[in-house]
Design a protein around this motif. Structure first.
Motif, PDB file in Angstrom:
ATOM      1  N   ARG A  39      -2.717  -8.311   1.804  1.00 23.75           N
ATOM      2  CA  ARG A  39      -3.982  -8.262   1.066  1.00 23.75           C
ATOM      3  C   ARG A  39      -4.561  -9.664   0.862  1.00 23.75           C
ATOM      4  O   ARG A  39      -5.759  -9.892   1.071  1.00 23.75           O
TER       5      ARG A  39
ATOM      6  N   GLU B 192      -6.550  -1.200   2.545  1.00 22.53           N
ATOM      7  CA  GLU B 192      -6.521  -0.788   1.143  1.00 22.53           C
ATOM      8  C   GLU B 192      -6.523   0.724   1.003  1.00 22.53           C
ATOM      9  O   GLU B 192      -5.925   1.273   0.069  1.00 22.53           O
TER      10      GLU B 192
ATOM     11  N   ARG C 224       3.037  -6.383   1.181  1.00 20.90           N
ATOM     12  CA  ARG C 224       1.744  -5.804   0.850  1.00 20.90           C
ATOM     13  C   ARG C 224       0.825  -6.834   0.191  1.00 20.90           C
ATOM     14  O   ARG C 224      -0.368  -6.910   0.502  1.00 20.90           O
TER      15      ARG C 224
ATOM     16  N   ARG D 102       6.449   1.930   5.344  1.00 22.47           N
ATOM     17  CA  ARG D 102       5.287   2.807   5.236  1.00 22.47           C
ATOM     18  C   ARG D 102       5.555   4.207   5.755  1.00 22.47           C
ATOM     19  O   ARG D 102       5.136   5.198   5.148  1.00 22.47           O
TER      20      ARG D 102
ATOM     21  N   ASN E 140      -2.977   1.609   1.456  1.00 27.32           N
ATOM     22  CA  ASN E 140      -2.213   1.285   0.249  1.00 27.32           C
ATOM     23  C   ASN E 140      -2.442   2.312  -0.852  1.00 27.32           C
ATOM     24  O   ASN E 140      -1.510   2.707  -1.559  1.00 27.32           O
TER      25      ASN E 140
END
Length: 407
Positions: free
Chosen positions: A285, A388, A281, A332, A391
């Motif tokens: 990003r 995002e 992750r 996920r 997330n």
């Protein structure tokens, strides 16, 4: 035997990457030779990508019937003949016709070799496999630029890459009888992993739902769409932007595009080691922010050296995103649904590569190629936004492996 076959497969993936960057690199010169509109490159790219999608979707049945060795051999013959056709094409219609087998052959090689490595080798080999695609994609513009310097003979560049492909065809033909033997020798090493996957697949059938109804899946698909849109747009239109807006020679522009692909290749090699210490992750990003920063750098009215830095930053930024997003899929959405969702992600990724470059071509035709960095900034920003949002949703879930479904 195992090491020998890995070398062959890696060589095949280098050859798979070689043609991917040629069209965008050579187009500023090809456009003048054929007296074609700027957006024609987008249509050619769409034709190639459509062939890739078709052959990828059909690869399961084809591989099962003929085997990976034969499919890879025939596919390489198709791509070699198509590249030779590009070099000899007397008109645009011939480029379109040659784009069809180029896409069909490339998709089959991609799917076949990915399947073979997944079936017969351990997981870490897959990461290095895609690094070698970057090696080929980096070498393509370098080969092309060496021929465009001075005389602008782009046809010799295609001819050289076609010769490399025909060399691989000879190698694959000679080693064809060994593919089945290699598969048998590797079978025992992955027996336990395959049994585990079969148990997971059986469990998934018991809990069958439509994966698109799982919360967060559409956000992940959007991230894949914009990722591949950025990568394909950079590869196809980067050289035209440098020639027409930054007023660089075509050969220099080709070298700069090669640095973009070098950024992806080196970045993936390095990120493979970083994954031991940093989770997916954070890498995703960081890569997305870096790619966005590189796109912004190209947008600003700065000297050309900053544009070069932008090309390299976008390449470095994109490097970890794709493999890390793929690897993050079971985390996920759960292992039961990961395989199906992975297929959706690959399909949407190809779709992004198919529609985004022609879209920019049409925009450029109605305005200027100066819209190139604007589209990149918007696409990279959208990729970061959707990622995002995903997330944020995953942080709110009490257990990531407990799949929520929209009703």
């Amino acid at each position: 035997m195992a090491t020998f076959f890995l070398i062959i497969i890696y060589l095949a993936f280098i050859s798979l990457g070689l043609p991917d960057s040629l069209l965008g690199t050579a187009w500023p010169v090809m456009q003048k030779d054929f007296d074609a509109p700027l957006e024609t490159a987008g249509l050619l790219y769409m034709t190639i990508a459509a062939g890739t999608i078709v052959s990828s979707l059909a690869s399961g049945a084809v591989l099962k019937r003929f085997g990976t060795g034969k499919v890879t051999l025939v596919s390489c013959i198709m791509t070699a003949v198509a590249l030779l056709g590009f070099a000899l094409s007397p008109s645009l219609i011939w480029l379109v016709l040659c784009a069809i087998p180029l896409g069909l052959g490339g998709g089959s090689v991609d799917a076949g070799l990915n399947h073979y490595v997944a079936e017969h080798y351990k997981a870490h080999h897959m990461s290095w496999l895609h690094c070698f695609w970057g090696v080929g994609a980096t070498l393509g513009p370098i080969v092309m630029s060496s021929f465009m310097t001075g005389q602008n003979v782009w046809r010799d560049g295609y001819l050289t890459v076609a010769a490399i492909q025909f060399g691989l065809v000879v190698l694959l033909f000679v080693t064809l009888p060994l593919w089945k033997k290699a598969a048998v020798s590797q079978h025992k090493d992955v027996e336990a992993e395959r049994e585990a996957l079969q148990l997971e697949a059986a469990d998934a059938r018991k809990h069958a739902i439509n994966p698109l109804r799982i919360k967060g899946v559409k956000l992940a698909l959007a991230s894949f769409l914009f990722y591949c849109g950025v990568e394909a747009t950079m590869g196809l239109w980067g050289s035209s932007f440098l020639v027409n807006v930054k007023e660089l020679p075509a050969a220099t522009a080709a070298q700069w595009v090669s640095l973009f692909y070098a950024g992806i290749t080196i970045g993936r090699f390095i990120s493979g080691f970083i994954t031991f210490k940093v989770n997916n992750r954070i890498l995703i990003r960081t890569g997305q922010i870096t790619a966005l920063a590189g796109a912004v750098l190209m947008l600003l009215p700065l000297p050309p050296v900053f544009t070069l830095a932008g090309f390299m930053l976008v390449g470095f930024g994109l490097a970890p995103i794709y493999p890390c997003m793929l690897h993050e899929t079971p985390v996920r959405f759960g292992k039961n649904h990961a395989q199906t969702i992975m297929g959706y992600q690959m399909a949407v990724a190809y779709t992004g590569s198919t529609i985004m470059p022609p879209f920019l071509g049409f925009l450029a035709a109605s305005s200027t190629i100066g819209v190139f960095p604007v589209v990149l900034v918007l696409s990279a920003g959208a990729m970061l936004l959707f990622s995002e949002k995903l997330n944020a949703y995953l942080r709110r879930k009490p257990n990531h492996n407990q799949v929520s479904v929209k009703h």
